[in-house]
Design a protein around this motif. Structure first.
Motif, mmCIF file in Angstrom:
data_model
loop_
_atom_site.group_PDB
_atom_site.id
_atom_site.type_symbol
_atom_site.label_atom_id
_atom_site.label_comp_id
_atom_site.label_asym_id
_atom_site.label_seq_id
_atom_site.Cartn_x
_atom_site.Cartn_y
_atom_site.Cartn_z
ATOM 1 N N ASN A 72 -20.657 -51.617 17.586
ATOM 2 C CA ASN A 72 -21.517 -50.480 17.252
ATOM 3 C C ASN A 72 -20.718 -49.207 16.974
ATOM 4 O OD1 ASN A 72 -20.717 -49.795 19.805
ATOM 5 N ND2 ASN A 72 -22.761 -49.684 20.671
ATOM 6 N N CYS A 94 -22.455 -45.790 15.643
ATOM 7 C CA CYS A 94 -23.490 -46.224 14.704
ATOM 8 C C CYS A 94 -24.866 -45.695 15.097
ATOM 9 C CB CYS A 94 -23.543 -47.746 14.653
ATOM 10 S SG CYS A 94 -22.065 -48.511 13.952
ATOM 11 N N GLN A 95 -25.640 -45.381 14.079
ATOM 12 C CA GLN A 95 -27.029 -44.951 14.236
ATOM 13 C C GLN A 95 -27.910 -46.198 14.334
ATOM 14 O OE1 GLN A 95 -28.409 -42.007 11.274
ATOM 15 N NE2 GLN A 95 -30.053 -43.414 10.754
ATOM 16 N N ARG A 96 -28.986 -46.141 15.095
ATOM 17 C CA ARG A 96 -29.926 -47.269 15.155
ATOM 18 C C ARG A 96 -30.518 -47.513 13.766
ATOM 19 N NH1 ARG A 96 -32.897 -49.003 19.708
ATOM 20 N NH2 ARG A 96 -31.718 -48.544 21.579
ATOM 21 N N TRP A 97 -30.716 -48.775 13.434
ATOM 22 C CA TRP A 97 -31.285 -49.126 12.129
ATOM 23 C C TRP A 97 -32.717 -48.640 11.995
ATOM 24 C CZ3 TRP A 97 -28.059 -50.529 8.461
ATOM 25 C CH2 TRP A 97 -26.843 -51.077 8.825
ATOM 26 N N SER A 147 -33.814 -45.859 13.149
ATOM 27 C CA SER A 147 -33.821 -44.393 13.184
ATOM 28 C C SER A 147 -33.561 -43.827 11.791
ATOM 29 C CB SER A 147 -32.740 -43.889 14.149
ATOM 30 O OG SER A 147 -32.668 -42.487 14.125
ATOM 31 N N HIS A 150 -31.542 -51.499 17.226
ATOM 32 C CA HIS A 150 -30.179 -51.485 17.787
ATOM 33 C C HIS A 150 -29.268 -50.760 16.809
ATOM 34 C CE1 HIS A 150 -28.806 -54.441 14.858
ATOM 35 N NE2 HIS A 150 -29.903 -55.149 15.118
ATOM 36 N N ASN A 151 -28.048 -50.538 17.216
ATOM 37 C CA ASN A 151 -27.095 -49.845 16.341
ATOM 38 C C ASN A 151 -25.851 -50.689 16.070
ATOM 39 O OD1 ASN A 151 -26.006 -49.626 18.922
ATOM 40 N ND2 ASN A 151 -25.194 -47.585 18.591
ATOM 41 N N CYS A 201 -22.452 -49.531 9.073
ATOM 42 C CA CYS A 201 -23.612 -48.912 9.713
ATOM 43 C C CYS A 201 -23.701 -47.467 9.266
ATOM 44 C CB CYS A 201 -23.537 -48.998 11.233
ATOM 45 S SG CYS A 201 -22.242 -47.980 11.979
ATOM 46 N N THR A 209 -23.937 -43.689 10.444
ATOM 47 C CA THR A 209 -23.304 -43.115 11.632
ATOM 48 C C THR A 209 -24.155 -42.006 12.246
ATOM 49 O OG1 THR A 209 -22.054 -41.251 10.700
ATOM 50 C CG2 THR A 209 -21.111 -43.458 10.401
ATOM 51 N N THR A 210 -23.822 -41.669 13.475
ATOM 52 C CA THR A 210 -24.495 -40.570 14.153
ATOM 53 C C THR A 210 -23.849 -39.230 13.822
ATOM 54 O OG1 THR A 210 -23.131 -40.876 16.127
ATOM 55 C CG2 THR A 210 -25.257 -42.029 16.069
ATOM 56 N N TRP A 241 -22.400 -43.167 6.189
ATOM 57 C CA TRP A 241 -22.156 -44.544 6.584
ATOM 58 C C TRP A 241 -20.684 -44.849 6.506
ATOM 59 C CZ3 TRP A 241 -19.964 -48.131 3.283
ATOM 60 C CH2 TRP A 241 -19.908 -47.773 1.935
#
Length: 87
Positions: free
Chosen positions: A12, A20-23, A25, A46-47, A62, A64-65, A71
């Motif tokens: 993650n 990684c950001q949750r899918w 979100s 999940h992320n 993924c 990202t936060t 990404w």
């Protein structure tokens, strides 16, 4: 299979160290990579890195936060024929 298309691991964080950001979100990055649109891509609440859709053709990634990095690719290692069970 596309590179990493069957990856269902728990990584993650991206190869450059972004969380990684949750899918499911849409913050900080809005995107169309949602489970209802790509039901076989392993996306969910999940992320974890996944190789989904157009971006995933080159490997697992993924969103990202980090608000400055939308990404990034993930380093999921080489493909293995068999996975070992945890424990």
């Amino acid at each position: 299979l596309e590179r990493g298309a069957d990856y269902r691991g728990l990584r993650n964080m991206t190869a450059r160290g972004h969380a990684c950001q949750r899918w499911t979100s849409q913050a900080p990055h809005a995107h169309d990579y949602v489970p209802s649109r790509l039901p076989h891509a392993g996306l969910g609440a999940h992320n974890y890195c996944r190789a989904a859709g157009q971006l995933g053709r080159s490997g697992a990634f993924c969103f990202t936060t980090d608000a400055r990095v939308k990404w990034d690719f993930c380093d999921i290692g080489a493909r293995r024929e068999h996975c070992s069970a945890p424990g």
